[in-house]
Design an enzyme around this catalytic site. Structure first.
Site, mmCIF file in Angstrom:
data_model
loop_
_atom_site.group_PDB
_atom_site.id
_atom_site.type_symbol
_atom_site.label_atom_id
_atom_site.label_comp_id
_atom_site.label_asym_id
_atom_site.label_seq_id
_atom_site.Cartn_x
_atom_site.Cartn_y
_atom_site.Cartn_z
ATOM 1 N N GLU A 61 0.908 -1.372 -2.158
ATOM 2 C CA GLU A 61 1.668 -0.514 -1.151
ATOM 3 C C GLU A 61 1.978 -1.349 -0.038
ATOM 4 O O GLU A 61 3.340 -1.383 0.644
ATOM 5 C CB GLU A 61 0.883 0.594 -0.785
ATOM 6 C CG GLU A 61 0.635 1.590 -1.702
ATOM 7 C CD GLU A 61 -0.242 1.238 -2.836
ATOM 8 O OE1 GLU A 61 -0.205 1.983 -3.910
ATOM 9 O OE2 GLU A 61 -1.098 0.598 -2.647
ATOM 10 N N HIS A 74 -8.321 11.206 -2.619
ATOM 11 C CA HIS A 74 -6.939 11.474 -2.870
ATOM 12 C C HIS A 74 -6.409 12.618 -2.666
ATOM 13 O O HIS A 74 -5.555 13.344 -3.116
ATOM 14 C CB HIS A 74 -6.705 11.428 -4.568
ATOM 15 C CG HIS A 74 -7.016 10.028 -4.913
ATOM 16 N ND1 HIS A 74 -8.166 9.551 -5.184
ATOM 17 C CD2 HIS A 74 -6.091 9.100 -5.304
ATOM 18 C CE1 HIS A 74 -8.253 8.103 -5.838
ATOM 19 N NE2 HIS A 74 -6.935 7.792 -5.875
#
Length: 360
Positions: free
Chosen positions: A90, A159
């Site tokens: 990322e 998450h």
């Protein structure tokens, strides 16, 4: 006699046929149902077609059509140069996207989930959000960071975070949180056209939900202005201010409460930053009560900011009771379903808070 009967029957059929045709033309067209993922797909497709500077990059966005199929068909239509699969890094691909924006392109940077944006938060905050200010306005960074935000189902602590308050805290960013298909399409198109970095917070559990889309929203020119909330339901007794998936919860709670004579006004924020304070204040001045609803943690959250803003402004004098907040529980998200359900706002929690606020 037989000829007269045939003539009568024929004329009767003609009359019935004419009436049928007139009734058909008078009837309203069937509403178009569009899922949220398809609305997002339409928005990107139309903007990729409209502006050759727009491109999409992220993990599995191209050949796999996206982890949630939001980018379905775009790679086949626009090819490798504009729909780009990236490695699982990322910080790397977010940095590439920010650099491309500084060089004059308009990237859409997809995070498979915003929990992974923590790996790239230096690029989002220090590189994208601050550059325009640090360059005295000479360098714009027209980029969209998009992907699913907040809790899904059964994905536990690492998450399940809501990043609305995280990114809403940072000057230089615009932060958008759509609910419906119309929100998703209109706001994403506006975000792609914006010259500022926009954090676009979707919700995984909303991707497969269908909504009616107006004829206007189906137009390629349709956009929704960033920074403008929408009153989804009119009411007179209490204002519910919320965003993303919890708009649905608030509307469901409002239906239940209406059967008990309590009319809730539901405000869909649509944008977290800049916050549409005027719409919230107008609603609170009308109903004299405020409840905020969000899936994120309570401390320094979106609801906390709304409550503070109301307290500091003219609407405070219109409140007949303290504002209350409905939030996620102040713990990391558990994995077990029953614990997960009790860690997130439910419709019953909203109903309870409304009754507490109204003292009924």
């Amino acid at each position: 006699m037989a000829a007269s009967l045939r003539c009568f029957l024929r004329s009767g059929k003609d009359v019935v046929s004419a009436l049928g045709r007139r009734e058909f033309h008078r009837s309203a067209p069937v509403a178009v149902q569009v899922m949220v993922r398809d609305a997002l797909n339409q928005a990107m497709d139309e903007e990729l077609e409209r502006d050759e500077r727009v491109f999409l990059l992220g993990e599995e966005v191209a050949q796999y059509d996206g982890a949630y199929k939001v980018s379905r068909g775009l790679w086949k239509k626009y090819g490798d140069k504009r729909i780009i699969d990236t490695p699982i890094t990322e910080m790397g691909f977010a940095g590439i996207a920010v650099g491309a924006a500084m060089a004059g392109l308009r990237p859409i940077c997809e995070f498979m989930t915003f929990n992974f944006s923590m790996q790239a938060i230096d690029q989002v905050i220090n590189s994208a959000a601050k550059t325009c200010y640090m360059s005295a306005g000479r360098q714009s960074v027209p980029i969209v960071f998009r992907g699913p935000n907040g809790a899904s189902a059964g994905v536990a602590a690492q998450h399940s975070q809501c990043f609305a308050a995280w990114y809403g805290h940072c000057p230089g960013l615009k932060v958008v949180s759509p609910w419906s298909s119309e929100d998703a399409k209109g706001l994403l198109k506006a975000a792609i056209r914006d010259d500022n970095p926009v954090v676009f917070l979707e919700n995984e559990l909303m991707y497969g939900v269908p909504f009616e889309m107006s004829e206007e929203a189906q137009s390629k020119d349709f956009t929704i202005p960033i920074g403008k909330a929408k009153v989804e339901r009119q009411g007179t007794h209490v204002t519910l201010v919320t965003h993303s998936r919890y708009v649905s919860h608030c509307l469901d709670a409002a239906v239940v409460l209406s059967k008990e004579g309590i009319e809730c006004e539901v405000v869909n924020l649509r944008t977290i930053r800049p916050l549409d304070v005027e719409t919230i204040e107008a609603s609170v001045m009308k109903t004299n009560h405020l409840v905020t609803v969000e899936g994120g943690w309570p401390q320094f959250g979106v609801g906390a900011e709304i409550c503070a803003t109301i307290m500091e402004g003219p609407a405070f004098n219109f409140l007949d009771a303290p504002a209350t907040r409905v939030t996620g529980v102040d713990i990391p998200m558990p994995y077990a379903k029953i614990l997960e359900d009790n860690s997130l706002p439910q419709i019953k929690d909203i109903i309870l808070s409304v009754k507490k606020t109204l003292n009924v």
